[in-house]
Motif scaffolding. Structure first.
Motif, PDB file in Angstrom:
ATOM      1  N   GLU A 155      11.711  -5.447  -4.426  1.00 59.67           N
ATOM      2  CA  GLU A 155      11.806  -5.035  -5.833  1.00 59.67           C
ATOM      3  C   GLU A 155      10.702  -5.668  -6.666  1.00 59.67           C
ATOM      4  N   THR A 156      10.383  -6.928  -6.397  1.00 63.49           N
ATOM      5  CA  THR A 156       9.299  -7.606  -7.108  1.00 63.49           C
ATOM      6  C   THR A 156       7.975  -6.893  -6.864  1.00 63.49           C
ATOM      7  N   ILE A 157       7.708  -6.542  -5.603  1.00 65.11           N
ATOM      8  CA  ILE A 157       6.471  -5.815  -5.266  1.00 65.11           C
ATOM      9  C   ILE A 157       6.459  -4.474  -5.977  1.00 65.11           C
ATOM     10  N   LEU A 158       7.583  -3.745  -5.916  1.00 65.63           N
ATOM     11  CA  LEU A 158       7.682  -2.428  -6.545  1.00 65.63           C
ATOM     12  C   LEU A 158       7.456  -2.509  -8.043  1.00 65.63           C
ATOM     13  N   HIS A 159       8.132  -3.435  -8.717  1.00 65.16           N
ATOM     14  CA  HIS A 159       7.997  -3.542 -10.175  1.00 65.16           C
ATOM     15  C   HIS A 159       6.579  -3.928 -10.588  1.00 65.16           C
ATOM     16  N   ALA A 160       5.954  -4.811  -9.836  1.00 66.63           N
ATOM     17  CA  ALA A 160       4.576  -5.212 -10.160  1.00 66.63           C
ATOM     18  C   ALA A 160       3.614  -4.039 -10.022  1.00 66.63           C
ATOM     19  N   ILE A 161       3.769  -3.260  -8.956  1.00 65.90           N
ATOM     20  CA  ILE A 161       2.864  -2.129  -8.739  1.00 65.90           C
ATOM     21  C   ILE A 161       3.144  -1.011  -9.730  1.00 65.90           C
ATOM     22  N   VAL A 162       4.413  -0.772 -10.047  1.00 64.81           N
ATOM     23  CA  VAL A 162       4.749   0.248 -11.046  1.00 64.81           C
ATOM     24  C   VAL A 162       4.203  -0.156 -12.413  1.00 64.81           C
ATOM     25  N   LEU A 217       0.833  -1.204   0.000  1.00 56.86           N
ATOM     26  CA  LEU A 217       0.000   0.000   0.000  1.00 56.86           C
ATOM     27  C   LEU A 217       0.868   1.255   0.000  1.00 56.86           C
ATOM     28  N   LEU A 218       1.977   1.242   0.741  1.00 52.21           N
ATOM     29  CA  LEU A 218       2.907   2.372   0.716  1.00 52.21           C
ATOM     30  C   LEU A 218       3.464   2.600  -0.688  1.00 52.21           C
ATOM     31  N   VAL A 219       3.794   1.515  -1.368  1.00 53.02           N
ATOM     32  CA  VAL A 219       4.301   1.628  -2.742  1.00 53.02           C
ATOM     33  C   VAL A 219       3.217   2.218  -3.637  1.00 53.02           C
ATOM     34  N   ARG A 220       1.978   1.755  -3.491  1.00 52.73           N
ATOM     35  CA  ARG A 220       0.872   2.297  -4.295  1.00 52.73           C
ATOM     36  C   ARG A 220       0.693   3.794  -4.067  1.00 52.73           C
ATOM     37  N   ARG A 221       0.794   4.216  -2.804  1.00 54.47           N
ATOM     38  CA  ARG A 221       0.677   5.655  -2.509  1.00 54.47           C
ATOM     39  C   ARG A 221       1.811   6.437  -3.153  1.00 54.47           C
ATOM     40  N   ALA A 222       3.013   5.849  -3.141  1.00 53.89           N
ATOM     41  CA  ALA A 222       4.174   6.538  -3.705  1.00 53.89           C
ATOM     42  C   ALA A 222       4.058   6.716  -5.216  1.00 53.89           C
ATOM     43  N   VAL A 223       3.478   5.746  -5.914  1.00 50.46           N
ATOM     44  CA  VAL A 223       3.379   5.847  -7.379  1.00 50.46           C
ATOM     45  C   VAL A 223       2.064   6.481  -7.844  1.00 50.46           C
ATOM     46  N   GLU A 268       1.613  -2.025 -13.011  1.00 48.49           N
ATOM     47  CA  GLU A 268       0.169  -1.845 -12.930  1.00 48.49           C
ATOM     48  C   GLU A 268      -0.210  -0.366 -13.068  1.00 48.49           C
ATOM     49  N   ALA A 269       0.558   0.509 -12.400  1.00 41.76           N
ATOM     50  CA  ALA A 269       0.285   1.950 -12.470  1.00 41.76           C
ATOM     51  C   ALA A 269       0.530   2.487 -13.876  1.00 41.76           C
ATOM     52  N   PHE A 286      -2.258   4.347 -15.930  1.00 42.31           N
ATOM     53  CA  PHE A 286      -2.104   5.749 -16.316  1.00 42.31           C
ATOM     54  C   PHE A 286      -1.771   5.919 -17.792  1.00 42.31           C
ATOM     55  N   GLY A 287      -1.279   4.878 -18.446  1.00 40.92           N
ATOM     56  CA  GLY A 287      -0.892   4.978 -19.844  1.00 40.92           C
ATOM     57  C   GLY A 287       0.408   5.720 -20.030  1.00 40.92           C
ATOM     58  N   GLY A 288       1.237   5.783 -19.018  1.00 48.46           N
ATOM     59  CA  GLY A 288       2.531   6.468 -19.099  1.00 48.46           C
ATOM     60  C   GLY A 288       3.455   5.916 -18.036  1.00 48.46           C
ATOM     61  N   SER A 289       4.684   6.415 -18.051  1.00 47.62           N
ATOM     62  CA  SER A 289       5.678   5.893 -17.104  1.00 47.62           C
ATOM     63  C   SER A 289       5.576   6.585 -15.739  1.00 47.62           C
ATOM     64  N   VAL A 290       6.137   5.901 -14.768  1.00 45.94           N
ATOM     65  CA  VAL A 290       6.236   6.452 -13.407  1.00 45.94           C
ATOM     66  C   VAL A 290       7.673   6.888 -13.228  1.00 45.94           C
ATOM     67  N   GLU A 291       7.884   8.153 -12.924  1.00 43.19           N
ATOM     68  CA  GLU A 291       9.239   8.705 -12.800  1.00 43.19           C
ATOM     69  C   GLU A 291       9.809   8.374 -11.437  1.00 43.19           C
ATOM     70  N   GLY A 292      11.086   8.040 -11.438  1.00 42.51           N
ATOM     71  CA  GLY A 292      11.793   7.787 -10.191  1.00 42.51           C
ATOM     72  C   GLY A 292      11.628   6.401  -9.640  1.00 42.51           C
TER      73      GLY A 292
END
Length: 154
Positions: free
Chosen positions: A133-140, A99-105, A142-143, A147-153
């Motif tokens: 990293e697996t959790i982060l990459h999966a959520i990024v 959930l923290l990762v989702r809020r961040a992205v 999905e985002a 959103f149809g675009g990249s997530v910066e950072g």
């Protein structure tokens, strides 16, 4: 007082004059403590309410990192004291990390402060780098799809 308790005190065998839980209960009920049936102490069992309250505390402490870093040991100690299933605690912690990762992205930009917060949360929870990293990459991913675009950072 029960007869045997009075006898113990009279003979000086017992020096602690505090009433036992059994004596307090007997006084409350207005009966002789020796007349109460002998029953073993009921062991403490945490319930749904206890787990829900702990999960709320976990969520708050992780969401407000790094300011709440000092509260982490208390949250972990409370989980052990309440005898929560370690697998359940680990799963709750991982869910909150996700959930923290989702809020961040959510705003499509992950700042340096958010990176530090996620890294601190990962360290406190005890999630290995590879799993985080697996959790982060999966959520990024999905985002980015959403959103149809990249997530910066990220």
């Amino acid at each position: 007082m029960g007869f045997f308790n009075a006898l113990r005190r009279t003979l000086g065998v017992e020096t602690d004059l505090k009433p036992s839980a059994r004596e307090v209960e007997a006084r409350f009920l207005g009966v002789d403590p020796d007349s109460l049936p002998l029953t073993p102490e009921t062991p403490f069992e945490s319930g749904v309410y206890d787990r829900a309250q702990w999960a709320k505390k976990l969520k708050r402490v992780l969401a407000e990192l790094p300011e709440t870093r000092a509260e982490w040991e208390g949250v972990a100690a409370e989980a052990r004291a309440m005898d929560f299933d370690p697998a359940w605690v680990a799963q709750c912690s991982r869910d909150e990390f996700a959930l923290l990762v989702r809020r961040a992205v959510a705003d499509r930009v992950v700042t340096e402060a958010e990176h530090r917060k996620l890294d601190l949360a990962r360290d406190l929870i005890g999630i290995p780098d590879a799993e985080a990293e697996t959790i982060l990459h999966a959520i990024v991913a999905e985002a980015e799809t959403f959103f149809g675009g990249s997530v910066e950072g990220a």
